[in-house]
Design an enzyme around this catalytic site. Structure first.
Site, PDB file in Angstrom:
ATOM      1  N   LYS A  44       0.842  -1.208   0.000  1.00  0.00           N
ATOM      2  CA  LYS A  44       0.000   0.000   0.000  1.00  0.00           C
ATOM      3  C   LYS A  44       0.872   1.251   0.000  1.00  0.00           C
ATOM      4  O   LYS A  44       0.371   2.374  -0.039  1.00  0.00           O
ATOM      5  CB  LYS A  44      -0.856   0.074   1.273  1.00  0.00           C
ATOM      6  CG  LYS A  44      -2.011  -0.850   1.430  1.00  0.00           C
ATOM      7  CD  LYS A  44      -2.881  -0.313   2.613  1.00  0.00           C
ATOM      8  CE  LYS A  44      -3.140  -1.312   3.647  1.00  0.00           C
ATOM      9  NZ  LYS A  44      -3.877  -0.798   4.812  1.00  0.00           N
ATOM     10  N   LYS A  46       2.530   2.132   2.564  1.00  0.00           N
ATOM     11  CA  LYS A  46       2.284   2.704   3.890  1.00  0.00           C
ATOM     12  C   LYS A  46       3.347   2.157   4.851  1.00  0.00           C
ATOM     13  O   LYS A  46       3.488   0.955   5.003  1.00  0.00           O
ATOM     14  CB  LYS A  46       0.886   2.281   4.358  1.00  0.00           C
ATOM     15  CG  LYS A  46       0.378   3.044   5.548  1.00  0.00           C
ATOM     16  CD  LYS A  46      -1.151   2.990   5.637  1.00  0.00           C
ATOM     17  CE  LYS A  46      -1.644   3.961   6.706  1.00  0.00           C
ATOM     18  NZ  LYS A  46      -3.084   4.101   6.727  1.00  0.00           N
TER      19      LYS A  46
HETATM   20  N1  C2G Z   1     -10.236   6.281  11.032  1.00  0.00           N
HETATM   21  C1  C2G Z   1     -11.209   7.131  11.575  1.00  0.00           C
HETATM   22  N2  C2G Z   1     -10.825   8.320  12.091  1.00  0.00           N
HETATM   23  C2  C2G Z   1      -9.515   8.694  12.095  1.00  0.00           C
HETATM   24  C3  C2G Z   1      -8.535   7.834  11.566  1.00  0.00           C
HETATM   25  C4  C2G Z   1      -8.918   6.619  11.032  1.00  0.00           C
HETATM   26  O1  C2G Z   1     -12.402   6.797  11.573  1.00  0.00           O
HETATM   27  N3  C2G Z   1      -9.176   9.905  12.625  1.00  0.00           N
HETATM   28  C5  C2G Z   1     -10.681   5.000  10.474  1.00  0.00           C
HETATM   29  C6  C2G Z   1     -10.343   4.880   8.995  1.00  0.00           C
HETATM   30  O2  C2G Z   1     -11.327   5.531   8.207  1.00  0.00           O
HETATM   31  C7  C2G Z   1     -10.356   3.365   8.798  1.00  0.00           C
HETATM   32  C8  C2G Z   1      -9.882   2.836  10.162  1.00  0.00           C
HETATM   33  O3  C2G Z   1     -10.012   3.939  11.099  1.00  0.00           O
HETATM   34  O4  C2G Z   1     -11.690   2.904   8.557  1.00  0.00           O
HETATM   35  C9  C2G Z   1      -8.447   2.383  10.129  1.00  0.00           C
HETATM   36  O5  C2G Z   1      -7.675   3.460   9.642  1.00  0.00           O
HETATM   37  P1  C2G Z   1      -6.216   3.120   9.036  1.00  0.00           P
HETATM   38  O6  C2G Z   1      -5.467   2.308  10.012  1.00  0.00           O
HETATM   39  O7  C2G Z   1      -5.625   4.381   8.522  1.00  0.00           O
HETATM   40  O8  C2G Z   1      -6.625   2.159   7.818  1.00  0.00           O
HETATM   41  P2  C2G Z   1      -6.082   2.249   6.314  1.00  0.00           P
HETATM   42  O9  C2G Z   1      -4.603   2.349   6.315  1.00  0.00           O
HETATM   43  O10 C2G Z   1      -6.902   3.275   5.666  1.00  0.00           O
HETATM   44  O11 C2G Z   1      -6.396   0.781   5.745  1.00  0.00           O
HETATM   45  O12 C2G Z   1      -8.537  -2.424   3.020  1.00  0.00           O
HETATM   46  C10 C2G Z   1      -8.723  -1.235   3.758  1.00  0.00           C
HETATM   47  C11 C2G Z   1      -7.411  -0.728   4.299  1.00  0.00           C
HETATM   48  O13 C2G Z   1      -6.753  -1.759   5.010  1.00  0.00           O
HETATM   49  C12 C2G Z   1      -7.639   0.456   5.212  1.00  0.00           C
END
Ligand code: C2G
Length: 129
Positions: A44, A46
């Site tokens: 990703k 990331k």
């Molecule tokens: N999230 C949130 N509020 C934030 C930060 C994150 O609601 N301030 C939510 C994101 O929208 C997501 C979840 O927390 O639904 C996890 O966020 P991340 O760890 O950043 O996930 P991401 O890297 O976006 O991976 O297949 C989907 C991916 O694996 C998502």
């Protein structure tokens, strides 16, 4: 039994993650969380500070989470939903629309993200990047 599923990296576990998981669990009886593996995160583009084993253990300790599964690729959501008899697929709204194609299998819901917090901002604040 109503099953909810969500996926994420959950690096530097913070209140935005808690708020999402709490709201997700309130929509059903069982919450499954697909936690992105370190290898998947590399694909990703990331970078994470906390290794998968710790991120998974931290999520397992959360009262709202019932089951952790590794998220290893983009394609596994569909078979995961079928295998676990998922009723609701849920993500934060930064993903709005990205997973609508799953709506033939289950309800797809996007929840408002929690404002003013993110793993990226936390890393920048502590000058990790
Ligand atoms: N999230 C949130 N509020 C934030 C930060 C994150 O609601 N301030 C939510 C994101 O929208 C997501 C979840 O927390 O639904 C996890 O966020 P991340 O760890 O950043 O996930 P991401 O890297 O976006 O991976 O297949 C989907 C991916 O694996 C998502």
């Amino acid at each position: 039994m109503k099953t909810v599923i969500t996926y994420g990296t959950f690096d530097l576990f913070h209140i935005g993650h808690v708020n999402l998981l709490k709201r997700a669990k309130s929509l059903g009886d069982r919450l499954i969380v697909g936690v992105s593996t370190d290898e998947f995160n590399q694909s990703k583009g990331k970078t994470t500070l906390v290794p998968y084993a710790h991120r998974a253990a931290i999520l397992e300790s959360c009262r709202y989470v019932d089951l952790i599964i590794p998220e290893q690729n983009w394609q596994q959501k569909r078979p995961d939903i079928v295998q676990h008899n998922v009723d609701i697929f849920l993500m934060g709204d930064d993903w709005r629309g990205k997973f609508d194609e799953l709506s033939d299998l289950c309800q797809v819901i996007y929840l408002d993200r929690t404002k003013d917090i993110s793993s990226t901002a936390m890393k920048q604040a502590i000058n990790v990047f």
